[in-house]
Scaffold this active site. Structure first.
Site, short mmCIF file in Angstrom:
data_model
loop_
_atom_site.label_atom_id
_atom_site.label_comp_id
_atom_site.label_asym_id
_atom_site.label_seq_id
_atom_site.Cartn_x
_atom_site.Cartn_y
_atom_site.Cartn_z
N CYS A 220 -9.89 1.27 -8.56
CA CYS A 220 -9.09 1.64 -7.39
C CYS A 220 -9.09 0.44 -6.46
O CYS A 220 -10.06 -0.30 -6.40
CB CYS A 220 -9.74 2.85 -6.70
N ASP B 276 -2.42 5.59 -3.12
CA ASP B 276 -2.86 6.57 -2.11
C ASP B 276 -1.72 7.48 -1.71
O ASP B 276 -1.93 8.47 -1.00
CB ASP B 276 -3.40 5.85 -0.87
N ARG C 188 -9.65 -3.42 7.61
CA ARG C 188 -10.31 -2.11 7.56
C ARG C 188 -11.76 -2.24 8.04
O ARG C 188 -12.67 -1.64 7.48
CB ARG C 188 -10.27 -1.51 6.15
N LYS D 36 -15.95 5.92 -9.31
CA LYS D 36 -14.69 5.35 -8.82
C LYS D 36 -15.04 4.07 -8.08
O LYS D 36 -15.75 4.11 -7.08
CB LYS D 36 -14.01 6.37 -7.89
N TRP D 37 -14.55 2.94 -8.57
CA TRP D 37 -14.89 1.61 -8.01
C TRP D 37 -13.70 1.16 -7.17
O TRP D 37 -12.67 0.79 -7.71
CB TRP D 37 -15.17 0.63 -9.15
N ASP D 38 -13.89 1.18 -5.88
CA ASP D 38 -12.80 0.87 -4.95
C ASP D 38 -12.90 -0.57 -4.43
O ASP D 38 -13.95 -1.22 -4.56
CB ASP D 38 -12.89 1.87 -3.77
N TRP E 239 0.86 -1.19 0.00
CA TRP E 239 0.00 0.00 0.00
C TRP E 239 0.90 1.25 0.00
O TRP E 239 1.90 1.29 0.70
CB TRP E 239 -0.90 0.01 1.26
N ASN F 100 -11.04 -2.31 -0.97
CA ASN F 100 -10.02 -1.98 0.03
C ASN F 100 -9.54 -3.14 0.88
O ASN F 100 -9.01 -2.91 1.98
CB ASN F 100 -10.53 -0.84 0.92
N ASP G 29 -16.14 11.10 -2.87
CA ASP G 29 -15.51 9.84 -2.48
C ASP G 29 -16.31 9.17 -1.36
O ASP G 29 -17.50 9.46 -1.15
CB ASP G 29 -14.04 10.11 -2.09
C1 DGJ Z 1 -8.87 3.91 -0.80
C2 DGJ Z 1 -8.65 4.76 -2.02
O1 DGJ Z 1 -7.40 4.48 -2.57
C3 DGJ Z 1 -8.80 6.22 -1.63
O2 DGJ Z 1 -8.54 7.03 -2.75
C4 DGJ Z 1 -10.17 6.47 -1.10
O3 DGJ Z 1 -11.13 6.29 -2.10
C5 DGJ Z 1 -10.44 5.54 0.09
N1 DGJ Z 1 -10.19 4.17 -0.24
C6 DGJ Z 1 -11.87 5.69 0.58
O4 DGJ Z 1 -12.17 4.79 1.54
#
Ligand code: DGJ
Length: 721
Positions: free
Chosen positions: A515, A537, A432, A465-467, A188, A469, A355
């Protein structure tokens, strides 16, 4: 492009730059050549025939140990890594595949998987009558780029269930030589760090077991002649069009030959292939450069722009985004968002992206994921007033989603706790504070499609924006029987691509950005749906030079989303000049990630000029040739050049990283210009020169880095007169 020479039984896959050749001997395909374009000579003299003459050519009796295989299997003398492992109901894993024939077809869509387009495909069929298995090797060649793709389709043509234990996408053997590997490793906020290592006897592997392609190791591997650099050396690059657990390897075997192979990670993988079933492996993009790593990258860039990224977006103007993540994190209301939009309006920034935090009960990262309905407490009146406000100010509107996830503290989880991936009797691992939804289940995907599409279809949304995490743990699905649990990681990918088809492809007018905590799922499969991906990020300009440098080894600049943000930087605490942050962000799909409503008047006043600078070079970002000139991992300077394909223009960006006393100026040759044409060179420091293309490519520019402070930057625009 695809030619079969009957007399020698040799397939030639060829375009202006490359030849990929293999022959069929004793029913088995043997690799002959991958490299520069050559005439259709009979290449069988290059085959390694084993030492004793008696075992050289006996059909069915020859050990496969020496064969440069195109479709290696295990158990009949080839002890290197196989491409395929199949066990029958008796537990027998031997394979004896025999050539059956070939056909040439327009490039097919691969069932359930993203793939390249615009090529011509050769299908070569082999069968094992004993097992009732058909293996079809697919090769797709493009007319205009030194790359081809490979994949494999497996069909059960017998009456018994077969279990796939390995189903790679490709394998080929390079001649004996002195090779190095280049891989892209990271984490990350530090994605795509290039790592070089000499190949030794044994196996060099990059892989993911995370059910995501991962920031830890990008699904990319280059094998190159020792000492290859940006402009010299033979380089063979492989990049998988796949987003789940994968494995790529380079095995140096006893005779010094190197087998390059890979595909779906066979760690924990099995697949039940019942009578009549078909299994399609993901595509691998395989490129060859005889002119080092720089040319290899340009081949990948051209291939992805012409044959992978949806054509309507590939070279389309990229939204210049203001994103509120680093501006507000979860803490915003309507007025705050209005203020950010108002300050950005008129600067040239053309898209506002809202976001994380607009939905469910989402005031931090502990709750709300999965509840895709607008939080009207936070956003009075919902999304429409914000969308209308952005549109009134001449800006498009974008929205963030993380569709694959659920927080245990959410209405979705309370209603369907079993929808989150888990294994009965075992604790779940949160990352997370969230869990991953089981995309192998139809009802889970139907919920996601409905809830995301409900928002998209009832609001005037221009951009998404499709995240994603987190990675997957507790790989298990209650929807799969015991004997199919080994299918989970691949079925997750198939579920993901089904979501992309039903959400992304169903909204062709919406611009999607991928993303995954930054670049943790920066892979070609994502680019088959999303024209760009949030690169990292880490928005610190100094670290971004490294991350963007590494990412550029196989991904085009237009695919890299790059934003300028505030200082001290939120990730590294580093302070860099505002102009530098913008210039480094211009080396991709540019934007801003800060609170425009509290910027200093001076910084805000600089934005229109920055956006204009970006617009002036955007065509080079979208379709130019990219050259890496000074490596930021050397810690001194970073420099790159973007050159128009017709040689009419170039843009050079230089950044001082760490100034050392008595450092010499930096000489930067600008390649690929018209040698006898004159160019006007304008530096952002006010210097102007008139130089010939030849002088620029031989003598070069002299960047005064000896006069530049740490993190100061400089650009040159080079225009043919
Ligand atoms: C991780 C992304 O990389 C960030 O740009 C942002 O969208 C956060 N998640 C939001 O939780």
């Amino acid at each position: 492009m695809l030619h079969f020479e009957e007399t020698t039984g040799t397939f030639y896959l060829e375009n202006d730059e490359i030849t990929y050749a293999f022959t069929v001997e004793n029913g088995l395909p043997e690799h002959l050549w991958f490299g520069a374009r050559i005439p259709r000579d009979d290449l069988r003299y290059t085959r390694w025939i084993s030492g004793t003459s008696c075992d050289a050519q006996l059909p069915g009796k020859t050990s496969e140990n020496h064969i440069a295989a195109e479709l290696p299997t295990y158990g009949r003398g080839d002890f290197r890594e196989p491409m395929l492992g199949v066990r029958d109901e008796n537990g027998n894993a031997l394979l004896a595949l025999t050539y059956k024939g070939y056909r040439v077809i327009p490039e097919p869509r691969l069932a359930g998987l993203p793939s390249t387009f615009g090529g011509e495909t050769l299908e070569v069929t082999f069968e094992d009558a004993e097992k009732g298995l058909r293996a079809v090797l697919l090769y797709t060649l493009f007319a205009d780029t030194a790359a081809l793709t490979r994949s494999m389709r497996l069909e059960n043509i017998g009456g018994h269930t077969l279990t796939l234990e390995r189903a790679f996408s490709f394998a080929f053997d390079l001649p004996a030589g002195d090779y190095e590997a280049l891989t892209l490793t990271g984490s990350w906020a530090a994605e795509c760090a290039p790592e070089r290592a000499p190949l030794r006897h044994g196996i060099l592997t990059v892989n993911s077991k995370r059910v995501t392609s991962s920031a830890t190791q990008n699904p990319f591997l280059a094998v190159m002649t020792a000492g290859a650099d940006e402009a010299h050396g033979d380089v063979y690059g492989v990049n998988l069009v796949y987003s789940s657990s994968y494995r790529l390897l380079a095995e140096t075997a006893q005779h010094g030959r190197v087998r390059v192979a890979g595909g779906i990670n066979d760690f924990g993988f099995t697949w039940e292939l019942r009578p009549g079933d078909t299994f399609q492996t993901p595509e691998a993009v395989i490129a060859y450069s005889g002119e080092g790593l720089g040319h290899l990258s340009r081949i990948f860039h051209d291939t992805y722009r012409a044959h992978l990224i949806p054509a309507r977006f590939a070279t389309m103007h990229r939204p210049v985004v203001i994103n509120n993540w680093e501006a507000t994190y979860f803490h915003f209301d309507r007025d705050k968002l209005f203020a950010i939009i108002d300050a950005a309006a008129g600067t040239g920034i053309d898209t506002f992206v809202l976001d994380d935090g607009w939905f469910g009960k989402r005031d931090d990262d502990h709750s709300g994921l999965g509840d895709w309905f607008v939080n009207t407490k936070k956003l009075v009146g919902g999304l429409d007033p914000i969308i209308e406000h952005a549109h009134e100010k001449g800006m498009k509107f974008g929205l963030w989603f993380e569709p694959e996830m659920v927080n245990p503290d959410s209405d979705l989880y309370r209603a369907h706790p079993d929808w989150a991936i888990h294994a009965p009797g075992y604790p779940v691992t949160e990352a997370r504070n969230q869990l991953v939804l089981d995309l192998t289940r139809d009802e889970v995907r139907d919920y996601i499609v409905k809830s995301v599409n409900d928002i998209l279809d009832t609001h005037a949304i221009d951009y998404v924006k499709w995240d994603c995490n987190r990675y997957v743990t507790e790989m298990y699905s209650s929807s799969l029987p015991a004997e199919r649990q080994g299918e989970f990681a691949h079925r997750y990918a198939l579920g993901l691509y089904d979501l992309f088809e039903r959400i992304v492809a169903a909204h062709p007018g919406i611009f999607f950005e991928g993303c995954s905590s930054g670049g943790a799922r920066f892979d070609p499969a994502i680019l088959a749906y999303f024209p760009q991906i949030w690169t990292s990020d880490d928005t610190d300009a100094a670290m971004r030079t490294r991350i963007q440098w590494g990412t550029s080894f196989c991904y085009p600049l237009s695919a890299m989303s790059c934003h300028a943000s505030v200082c001290p930087n939120h990730t590294t605490r580093r302070v860099t000049p505002w102009a530098t942050r913008a210039r480094i962000a211009h080396l991709g799909a540019t934007g801003y990630e800060l609170d425009t409503s509290v910027m200093s008047a001076e910084d805000l006043a600089a934005v229109p000029g920055q956006v204009a600078d970006y617009h002036a070079m955007e065509d080079l970002v979208l379709s130019g040739d990219f050259y890496r000139l000074a490596d930021p991992y050397g810690d001194r300077q970073f420099a790159v050049a973007l050159v128009a394909k017709d040689g009419s223009r170039a843009h050079v960006t230089v950044m001082q990283l760490l100034r050392v006393f008595n450092c010499p100026p930096l000489r930067l040759t600008v390649p690929a210009l018209t040698p006898d044409a004159l160019y006007r060179v304008e530096s952002s420091m006010g210097e102007t020169l008139t130089l010939s293309g030849k002088t620029l490519s031989e003598v070069g520019l002299i960047a005064p880095v000896h006069r530049m402070a740490d993190f100061e930057s400089l650009t040159y625009t080079v225009t043919r007169l």
